[in-house]
Write a protein that holds these residues in place. Structure first.
Motif, PDB file in Angstrom:
ATOM      1  N   ALA A 140      -4.110  11.836  -6.531  1.00 33.13           N
ATOM      2  CA  ALA A 140      -3.899  10.627  -5.759  1.00 33.13           C
ATOM      3  C   ALA A 140      -5.007   9.658  -5.840  1.00 33.13           C
ATOM      4  O   ALA A 140      -4.806   8.424  -5.984  1.00 33.13           O
ATOM      5  CB  ALA A 140      -3.637  11.112  -4.179  1.00 33.13           C
ATOM      6  N   LEU A 141      -6.313  10.218  -5.615  1.00 38.49           N
ATOM      7  CA  LEU A 141      -7.316   9.242  -6.044  1.00 38.49           C
ATOM      8  C   LEU A 141      -7.181   8.565  -7.266  1.00 38.49           C
ATOM      9  O   LEU A 141      -7.589   7.420  -7.377  1.00 38.49           O
ATOM     10  CB  LEU A 141      -8.666   9.811  -5.725  1.00 38.49           C
ATOM     11  N   GLU A 142      -6.964   9.319  -8.307  1.00 35.58           N
ATOM     12  CA  GLU A 142      -7.090   8.821  -9.699  1.00 35.58           C
ATOM     13  C   GLU A 142      -5.770   7.846  -9.828  1.00 35.58           C
ATOM     14  O   GLU A 142      -6.032   6.621 -10.438  1.00 35.58           O
ATOM     15  CB  GLU A 142      -6.976   9.950 -10.710  1.00 35.58           C
ATOM     16  N   ARG A 143      -4.661   8.112  -9.426  1.00 38.76           N
ATOM     17  CA  ARG A 143      -3.551   7.184  -9.313  1.00 38.76           C
ATOM     18  C   ARG A 143      -3.914   5.709  -8.728  1.00 38.76           C
ATOM     19  O   ARG A 143      -3.632   4.574  -9.330  1.00 38.76           O
ATOM     20  CB  ARG A 143      -2.308   7.640  -8.821  1.00 38.76           C
ATOM     21  N   SER A 144      -4.580   6.019  -7.630  1.00 41.96           N
ATOM     22  CA  SER A 144      -4.903   4.663  -6.813  1.00 41.96           C
ATOM     23  C   SER A 144      -5.890   3.819  -7.454  1.00 41.96           C
ATOM     24  O   SER A 144      -5.900   2.710  -7.747  1.00 41.96           O
ATOM     25  CB  SER A 144      -5.610   4.973  -5.439  1.00 41.96           C
ATOM     26  N   ARG A 145      -7.089   4.696  -8.087  1.00 42.62           N
ATOM     27  CA  ARG A 145      -7.926   3.753  -8.917  1.00 42.62           C
ATOM     28  C   ARG A 145      -7.264   3.252 -10.149  1.00 42.62           C
ATOM     29  O   ARG A 145      -7.611   2.102 -10.494  1.00 42.62           O
ATOM     30  CB  ARG A 145      -9.048   4.787  -9.236  1.00 42.62           C
ATOM     31  N   ALA A 157      -4.134   2.100 -10.399  1.00 43.51           N
ATOM     32  CA  ALA A 157      -3.288   1.002 -10.117  1.00 43.51           C
ATOM     33  C   ALA A 157      -3.985   0.005  -9.593  1.00 43.51           C
ATOM     34  O   ALA A 157      -3.607  -1.308  -9.699  1.00 43.51           O
ATOM     35  CB  ALA A 157      -2.292   1.769  -8.946  1.00 43.51           C
ATOM     36  N   THR A 158      -4.993  -0.029  -9.010  1.00 42.87           N
ATOM     37  CA  THR A 158      -5.863  -1.176  -8.762  1.00 42.87           C
ATOM     38  C   THR A 158      -6.769  -1.665  -9.807  1.00 42.87           C
ATOM     39  O   THR A 158      -7.114  -3.143  -9.687  1.00 42.87           O
ATOM     40  CB  THR A 158      -6.733  -0.706  -7.451  1.00 42.87           C
ATOM     41  N   ARG A 213     -18.533   2.127 -10.179  1.00 36.39           N
ATOM     42  CA  ARG A 213     -18.850   1.686  -8.897  1.00 36.39           C
ATOM     43  C   ARG A 213     -18.365   0.175  -8.586  1.00 36.39           C
ATOM     44  O   ARG A 213     -18.562  -0.271  -7.509  1.00 36.39           O
ATOM     45  CB  ARG A 213     -20.355   1.699  -8.636  1.00 36.39           C
ATOM     46  N   ARG A 214     -18.043  -0.472  -9.711  1.00 31.03           N
ATOM     47  CA  ARG A 214     -17.801  -1.840  -9.603  1.00 31.03           C
ATOM     48  C   ARG A 214     -16.087  -2.001  -9.639  1.00 31.03           C
ATOM     49  O   ARG A 214     -15.690  -3.171  -9.669  1.00 31.03           O
ATOM     50  CB  ARG A 214     -18.230  -2.671 -10.868  1.00 31.03           C
ATOM     51  N   ASP A 215     -15.521  -0.888  -9.584  1.00 32.70           N
ATOM     52  CA  ASP A 215     -13.850  -0.940  -9.608  1.00 32.70           C
ATOM     53  C   ASP A 215     -13.649  -1.440  -8.069  1.00 32.70           C
ATOM     54  O   ASP A 215     -14.397  -1.153  -7.122  1.00 32.70           O
ATOM     55  CB  ASP A 215     -13.448   0.602  -9.932  1.00 32.70           C
ATOM     56  N   ARG A 216     -12.332  -1.896  -8.110  1.00 34.93           N
ATOM     57  CA  ARG A 216     -11.769  -2.333  -6.600  1.00 34.93           C
ATOM     58  C   ARG A 216     -11.035  -1.113  -6.383  1.00 34.93           C
ATOM     59  O   ARG A 216     -10.432  -0.539  -7.053  1.00 34.93           O
ATOM     60  CB  ARG A 216     -10.646  -3.441  -7.068  1.00 34.93           C
ATOM     61  N   ILE A 217     -11.260  -0.949  -4.942  1.00 29.55           N
ATOM     62  CA  ILE A 217     -10.779   0.477  -4.186  1.00 29.55           C
ATOM     63  C   ILE A 217      -9.757  -0.199  -3.187  1.00 29.55           C
ATOM     64  O   ILE A 217     -10.362  -1.168  -2.456  1.00 29.55           O
ATOM     65  CB  ILE A 217     -11.630   1.382  -4.044  1.00 29.55           C
ATOM     66  N   SER A 218      -8.981   0.508  -2.870  1.00 29.45           N
ATOM     67  CA  SER A 218      -7.855   0.055  -1.918  1.00 29.45           C
ATOM     68  C   SER A 218      -8.165   0.581  -0.605  1.00 29.45           C
ATOM     69  O   SER A 218      -8.988   1.794  -0.590  1.00 29.45           O
ATOM     70  CB  SER A 218      -6.445   0.384  -2.258  1.00 29.45           C
TER      71      SER A 218
END
Length: 669
Positions: A378-383, A385-386, A434-439
């Motif tokens: 689920a964490l990988e899918r969220s990253r 998708a964002t 670390r610079r990715d956008r996370i929901s």
């Protein structure tokens, strides 16, 4: 001409004698959950932790720069000495405290949340880490270079110890109230059963006047304005005033344990306020809590911790046992064998115990592993998708897009790309993770993952204690174990070790041996080679797959782990503190083999001391391992055997659809 500014003055050394801890030097900690429900208090706690994190990060960065300069100036250290270089660079406790003061004064917004005492004590904590890096310990090892750390790993604000020479002096967090007042407040003056509500009320600050206790001229005691020192009601942690006096005191109500059997422990820690030493404010991740954190007060007491009467009686009985024993740690089990120290059958018989995973725990571990895999996906899918621009399409998604283009259909946007991450030529990602956008959902799920990991680690520590006490009660507190570095085992059997945790069990067993008046001594494997010897003194070579011991000289047959544990009981030392001085007393082991004969052989074939405890939920069990089913494990594409596997039988072999090497279920005979 401007007058020269006077140099800032600092408080000098205390002229009074320095207070020291009692002679025993024992301290104990009790965790007190804080029932914080007011949004204003939660916001203030969040700002307090944020301000303290800024100070700690700034002081650590300065300390890291000074440490780098210290190691670079090697010529100056040789010429002037290391002490002079540290003094020039400001590598001392006082220098780091002044550094924290400067950061606090330069950043005006921090003064609204943090007091000077908190900043000074945080600098002291940073200096403790720097000191372990600069100076080697007794073994000649140094800690690593100071690191700043992460915001989510900052969970503790150290409080300053109360003054034991000046009455009523707490400089940071203080614990006010009394246990009797807390009991009266939540039992309606003793009329009802003690029960604390979910939303506990915040104690009001004392008002009015209170006697000073000093006689006046007329012989009557004087009066003064009432303060928190006069509060005798429910327990609470108070951050009095703070730097901004207009905001008032931060009062956090305390929730004490109210489960059956906990009152004796509560009285041990809270009944005597004279033993309270200091209070640390700690936060813990909890996704369901407001703000994602719950707060605790860690109360440090001067004196030993609480020990239940049954545990004290068990340790006393174990101390009176005259037995010698050995411990053999393995990937999936811990084996213990003990004999009477006199080697006389009239004083007792040999006993053996094997600590393995129970079937209930294996099932629970499988459920937890399945949940972890689900959270990771689920964490990988969220990253993905964002941050769709950082990932490419998978082969299946690319083929679908080509088919739609060939048919002249409209291009369909992919919400979750399943391909590899965009990288440079050398394989490094173009954008750091670390610079990715996370929901917000990603943050909440990550918090639940951290909460579950902390809960599992705490459960493992709690279940190790009753198992270690059971071992001490059956085999005595004098044991010998091989000096193995279990960290190297993780290269081959990391997944299995995370389930059985033999290192945690052995370290807990060492503390229990010391508490019972004994000791767990470590012996070098190079000078003893317990797994390659027999009780008769002959050398019996075995590989890791050979789990049965068979000696052609004396005919002894038994389990390899139990034989090694029995041999550990006959290890002698030239210097007990040095594992390298260990050697095997083959004459004593041969004598024991002859004296105990059939009884020792039975103990080496199976466990003779079954478990006497019941652990709620999952827990280790000391049971004979006869035809047990081990937990499934894989090592990449090719399954690698663990040292405790003798014969591997695939349950799904011969069944339709079975593919070898795809997570087989192993049965250990």
């Amino acid at each position: 001409m401007r007058a020269a500014q006077t140099q800032r003055r600092f408080r000098g050394r205390n002229r009074a004698p320095k207070w020291k801890k009692p002679d025993d030097g024992m301290v104990s900690v009790m965790v007190l959950p804080l029932a914080v429900t007011d949004p204003a208090d939660l916001a203030r706690l969040g700002k307090l932790f944020g301000a303290m994190w800024n100070i700690k990060r700034a002081v650590k960065r300065d300390a890291r720069a000074r440490v780098d300069a210290y190691w670079t100036a090697f010529h100056e250290r040789e010429e002037r000495g290391a002490k002079a270089v540290r003094q020039r660079l400001g590598l001392s406790r006082e220098a780091l405290e002044r550094c924290a003061y400067k950061h606090l004064e330069d950043a005006g917004h921090l003064k609204h949340h943090v007091s000077k005492a908190l900043a000074m004590h945080m600098a002291d904590e940073v200096w403790n880490g720097v000191q372990r890096h600069l100076f080697a310990d007794a073994t000649g090892k140094r800690h690593g270079r100071p690191k700043t750390g992460r915001w989510y790993h900052f969970t503790r604000i150290p409080g300053r110890a109360r003054s034991h020479t000046i009455e009523r002096k707490w400089e940071t967090f203080r614990l006010v109230g009394s246990l009797h007042g807390h009991l009266m407040a939540y039992t309606d003056s003793g009329q009802h059963t003690f029960a604390q509500p979910r939303r506990m009320r915040v104690p009001a600050a004392p008002s009015g006047v209170a006697p000073t206790g000093n006689a006046t001229v007329s012989g009557k005691p004087g009066t003064r304005k009432a303060t928190w020192w006069d509060h005798a009601g429910p327990l609470a942690v108070v951050f009095a005033g703070g730097p901004d006096g207009n905001r008032g005191d931060l009062v956090l109500p305390v929730r004490i344990p109210q489960q059956p059997g906990q009152w004796a422990r509560v009285e041990h820690f809270l009944a005597n306020p004279g033993r309270w030493h200091k209070v640390d404010l700690v936060r813990r991740r909890k996704a369901s809590a407001p703000g994602g954190w719950v707060y605790e007060a860690h109360l440090l007491n001067l004196g030993p911790g609480y020990t239940a009467p049954a545990v004290r009686q068990m340790r006393q009985q174990a101390a009176e046992m005259d037995r010698i024993g050995g411990v053999d740690g393995n990937v999936s089990n811990v084996s213990i064998v003990s004999l009477p120290a006199t080697l006389d059958p009239a004083d007792g018989k040999p006993q053996s115990t094997e600590i393995t995973l129970s079937p209930q725990e294996r099932a629970l571990l499988e459920q937890q592993a399945k949940k972890r895999r689900g959270r990771a996906r689920a964490l990988e899918r969220s990253r993905r998708a964002t941050n769709t621009a950082q990932y490419g399409l998978s082969k299946k998604q690319t083929r679908r897009a080509e088919d739609r283009a060939a048919k002249g259909l409209k291009v369909k946007a992919v919400a979750v790309p399943g391909g590899a991450r965009a990288t440079r030529v050398d394989g490094v990602p173009k954008q750091a993770f670390r610079r990715d956008r996370i929901s917000y959902g990603y943050r909440e799920l990550r918090a639940r993952q951290a909460e579950a990991a902390a809960s599992a680690a705490e459960h493992r520590r709690h279940r190790a204690r009753p198992v270690a006490r059971q071992i001490i009660a059956a085999h005595g507190p004098t044991l010998v174990v091989e000096d193995c570095d279990i960290r190297t085992w993780y290269r081959l059997w990391g997944k299995r070790l995370s389930q059985t945790t033999p290192g945690l069990l052995i370290s807990t067993l060492e503390r229990e041996c010391q508490a019972a008046g004994g000791r767990l001594v470590r012996a070098s494997t190079w000078s003893t080679a317990l797994s390659q010897h027999c009780l008769c003194g002959e050398r019996v070579k075995k590989t890791l797959r050979d789990r049965e011991h068979k000696c052609t000289a004396c005919g002894l047959t038994g389990k390899r782990d139990l034989v090694s544990a029995a041999l550990a009981a006959f290890v002698r030392f030239t210097d007990v503190d040095d594992p390298k001085t260990a050697y095997l007393d083959t004459a004593a082991s041969r004598h024991a083999q002859i004296v105990f004969a059939q009884g020792l052989e039975e103990a080496l074939r199976e466990s003779t001391a079954p478990s006497q405890i019941t652990v709620r939920g999952a827990g280790h069990a000391a049971v004979p391992r006869q035809c047990e089913t081990s937990a499934p494990r894989t090592a990449g594409r090719r399954s690698r055997a663990t040292p405790d596997e003798t014969r591997l039988v695939r349950d799904h072999a011969g069944k339709p659809g079975h593919r070898p090497g795809r997570n087989p279920q192993l049965t250990l005979w």
